[in-house]
Design a protein around this motif. Structure first.
Motif, PDB file in Angstrom:
ATOM      1  N   ASP A   8      65.759  -3.695 124.218  1.00 21.78           N
ATOM      2  CA  ASP A   8      65.478  -2.682 125.388  1.00 21.78           C
ATOM      3  C   ASP A   8      63.916  -2.521 125.564  1.00 21.78           C
ATOM      4  OD1 ASP A   8      68.245  -1.980 126.101  1.00 21.78           O
ATOM      5  OD2 ASP A   8      68.224  -0.833 124.275  1.00 21.78           O
ATOM      6  N   ALA A   9      63.390  -2.567 124.375  1.00 22.41           N
ATOM      7  CA  ALA A   9      61.687  -2.511 124.747  1.00 22.41           C
ATOM      8  C   ALA A   9      61.183  -3.202 123.499  1.00 22.41           C
ATOM      9  CB  ALA A   9      61.511  -0.928 124.451  1.00 22.41           C
ATOM     10  N   ALA A  10      59.792  -3.703 123.800  1.00 23.20           N
ATOM     11  CA  ALA A  10      59.268  -4.370 122.361  1.00 23.20           C
ATOM     12  C   ALA A  10      57.611  -3.720 122.705  1.00 23.20           C
ATOM     13  CB  ALA A  10      59.097  -5.673 122.803  1.00 23.20           C
ATOM     14  N   MET A  11      57.008  -3.728 121.436  1.00 27.31           N
ATOM     15  CA  MET A  11      55.708  -3.215 121.297  1.00 27.31           C
ATOM     16  C   MET A  11      55.191  -4.481 120.663  1.00 27.31           C
ATOM     17  SD  MET A  11      56.190   0.716 119.933  1.00 27.31           S
ATOM     18  CE  MET A  11      54.689   0.688 118.916  1.00 27.31           C
ATOM     19  N   LEU A  12      54.095  -4.955 121.454  1.00 26.10           N
ATOM     20  CA  LEU A  12      53.117  -6.088 121.094  1.00 26.10           C
ATOM     21  C   LEU A  12      51.923  -5.660 120.711  1.00 26.10           C
ATOM     22  CD1 LEU A  12      54.645  -8.445 123.930  1.00 26.10           C
ATOM     23  CD2 LEU A  12      55.657  -8.246 121.532  1.00 26.10           C
ATOM     24  N   ASP A  13      51.475  -6.016 119.583  1.00 29.46           N
ATOM     25  CA  ASP A  13      50.026  -6.132 119.505  1.00 29.46           C
ATOM     26  C   ASP A  13      49.318  -7.482 119.952  1.00 29.46           C
ATOM     27  OD1 ASP A  13      47.414  -5.852 118.288  1.00 29.46           O
ATOM     28  OD2 ASP A  13      48.186  -5.035 116.365  1.00 29.46           O
ATOM     29  N   PHE A  14      48.180  -7.521 120.202  1.00 31.80           N
ATOM     30  CA  PHE A  14      47.431  -8.589 120.524  1.00 31.80           C
ATOM     31  C   PHE A  14      47.061  -9.657 119.397  1.00 31.80           C
ATOM     32  CE2 PHE A  14      46.217  -6.603 124.745  1.00 31.80           C
ATOM     33  CZ  PHE A  14      47.513  -6.885 125.179  1.00 31.80           C
ATOM     34  N   ASP A  15      46.865  -9.160 118.325  1.00 35.67           N
ATOM     35  CA  ASP A  15      46.324 -10.106 117.127  1.00 35.67           C
ATOM     36  C   ASP A  15      47.838 -10.399 116.400  1.00 35.67           C
ATOM     37  OD1 ASP A  15      43.792  -9.708 117.633  1.00 35.67           O
ATOM     38  OD2 ASP A  15      43.669  -7.956 116.695  1.00 35.67           O
ATOM     39  N   THR A  44      46.796  -2.059 121.536  1.00 35.25           N
ATOM     40  CA  THR A  44      45.588  -2.699 121.185  1.00 35.25           C
ATOM     41  C   THR A  44      44.635  -1.734 120.372  1.00 35.25           C
ATOM     42  OG1 THR A  44      44.503  -2.266 123.231  1.00 35.25           O
ATOM     43  CG2 THR A  44      45.905  -4.224 123.144  1.00 35.25           C
ATOM     44  N   GLY A  45      43.585  -2.279 119.638  1.00 34.92           N
ATOM     45  CA  GLY A  45      42.610  -1.707 119.355  1.00 34.92           C
ATOM     46  C   GLY A  45      41.260  -2.174 120.228  1.00 34.92           C
ATOM     47  N   GLU A  46      41.370  -2.976 121.081  1.00 33.76           N
ATOM     48  CA  GLU A  46      40.308  -3.725 121.943  1.00 33.76           C
ATOM     49  C   GLU A  46      39.627  -2.533 122.840  1.00 33.76           C
ATOM     50  OE1 GLU A  46      41.140  -7.082 124.308  1.00 33.76           O
ATOM     51  OE2 GLU A  46      42.746  -7.811 122.660  1.00 33.76           O
ATOM     52  N   MET A  47      38.515  -2.659 123.102  1.00 30.36           N
ATOM     53  CA  MET A  47      37.687  -1.716 123.918  1.00 30.36           C
ATOM     54  C   MET A  47      36.932  -2.474 124.934  1.00 30.36           C
ATOM     55  SD  MET A  47      38.279   1.278 123.191  1.00 30.36           S
ATOM     56  CE  MET A  47      39.370   1.898 121.761  1.00 30.36           C
ATOM     57  N   PRO A  48      36.554  -1.972 125.922  1.00 35.49           N
ATOM     58  CA  PRO A  48      36.892  -0.516 126.664  1.00 35.49           C
ATOM     59  C   PRO A  48      38.403  -0.740 127.021  1.00 35.49           C
ATOM     60  CG  PRO A  48      35.476  -1.647 128.280  1.00 35.49           C
ATOM     61  CD  PRO A  48      35.675  -2.357 127.063  1.00 35.49           C
ATOM     62  N   ALA A  53      43.610  -2.509 129.746  1.00 35.24           N
ATOM     63  CA  ALA A  53      44.815  -2.225 130.496  1.00 35.24           C
ATOM     64  C   ALA A  53      44.970  -3.185 131.836  1.00 35.24           C
ATOM     65  CB  ALA A  53      44.543  -0.655 131.093  1.00 35.24           C
ATOM     66  N   ALA A  54      43.918  -3.146 132.505  1.00 37.61           N
ATOM     67  CA  ALA A  54      44.389  -4.004 133.789  1.00 37.61           C
ATOM     68  C   ALA A  54      44.757  -5.406 133.327  1.00 37.61           C
ATOM     69  CB  ALA A  54      42.870  -4.169 134.562  1.00 37.61           C
ATOM     70  N   LYS A  55      44.060  -6.192 132.124  1.00 45.14           N
ATOM     71  CA  LYS A  55      44.796  -7.374 132.076  1.00 45.14           C
ATOM     72  C   LYS A  55      46.344  -7.176 131.399  1.00 45.14           C
ATOM     73  CE  LYS A  55      40.689  -9.311 129.677  1.00 45.14           C
ATOM     74  NZ  LYS A  55      40.324  -9.788 128.271  1.00 45.14           N
ATOM     75  N   CYS A  56      46.328  -6.247 130.969  1.00 42.35           N
ATOM     76  CA  CYS A  56      47.867  -5.985 130.292  1.00 42.35           C
ATOM     77  C   CYS A  56      49.081  -5.924 131.491  1.00 42.35           C
ATOM     78  CB  CYS A  56      48.032  -4.503 129.497  1.00 42.35           C
ATOM     79  SG  CYS A  56      46.972  -4.736 128.019  1.00 42.35           S
ATOM     80  N   TYR A  57      48.592  -5.064 132.357  1.00 44.64           N
ATOM     81  CA  TYR A  57      49.423  -4.942 133.445  1.00 44.64           C
ATOM     82  C   TYR A  57      49.732  -6.192 134.499  1.00 44.64           C
ATOM     83  CZ  TYR A  57      48.942  -0.073 132.401  1.00 44.64           C
ATOM     84  OH  TYR A  57      49.105   1.006 131.780  1.00 44.64           O
ATOM     85  N   LEU A  63      53.145  -0.911 130.015  1.00 49.98           N
ATOM     86  CA  LEU A  63      52.411   0.426 129.224  1.00 49.98           C
ATOM     87  C   LEU A  63      51.088  -0.356 128.375  1.00 49.98           C
ATOM     88  CD1 LEU A  63      51.381   3.513 129.047  1.00 49.98           C
ATOM     89  CD2 LEU A  63      53.222   3.425 126.979  1.00 49.98           C
ATOM     90  N   HIS A  64      49.846   0.395 128.390  1.00 45.58           N
ATOM     91  CA  HIS A  64      48.847  -0.203 127.513  1.00 45.58           C
ATOM     92  C   HIS A  64      48.545   1.120 126.616  1.00 45.58           C
ATOM     93  CE1 HIS A  64      44.711  -0.187 126.328  1.00 45.58           C
ATOM     94  NE2 HIS A  64      44.994  -1.293 125.619  1.00 45.58           N
ATOM     95  N   VAL A  65      48.649   0.838 125.298  1.00 47.09           N
ATOM     96  CA  VAL A  65      48.391   2.200 124.370  1.00 47.09           C
ATOM     97  C   VAL A  65      47.147   1.696 123.572  1.00 47.09           C
ATOM     98  CG1 VAL A  65      49.265   3.359 122.416  1.00 47.09           C
ATOM     99  CG2 VAL A  65      50.692   2.922 124.462  1.00 47.09           C
ATOM    100  N   ALA A  66      45.897   2.551 123.504  1.00 49.00           N
ATOM    101  CA  ALA A  66      45.089   2.131 122.622  1.00 49.00           C
ATOM    102  C   ALA A  66      45.114   2.671 121.296  1.00 49.00           C
ATOM    103  CB  ALA A  66      43.876   2.815 123.324  1.00 49.00           C
TER     104      ALA A  66
END
Length: 84
Positions: A8-15, A44-48, A53-57, A63-66
């Protein structure tokens, strides 16, 4: 894995090993033929965060969560996203 498991849902890290979170999200959106939209959350832990978030969408995330994530807010979003 998504085609056989269909979560139903998945949380993905970028690394992640082998593919970035962006690549996985695009693949999930491109290949999901079940008619059920999987809720995708980028963690993600990426900044800013606003630039990430724009790349994620655009990659198909919902959703993007820092990091560090607000677990309560994240759980509420996932529950609402799954139940409609």
């Amino acid at each position: 894995m998504v085609s056989t498991w269909q979560p139903d849902a998945a949380m993905l890290d970028f690394d992640m090993p082998g593919a970035s979170g962006y690549e996985v999200a695009r693949h999930v959106r491109r290949t999901d033929s079940s008619g059920k939209r999987i809720l995708l959350v980028a963690v993600t832990g990426e900044m800013p965060p606003h630039e990430v978030a724009a790349k994620c969408y655009s990659a198909g995330f919902d959703l993007h969560v820092a990091k560090p994530a607000d677990v309560k807010a994240l759980a509420e979003f996932v529950i609402l996203g799954i139940t409609g």
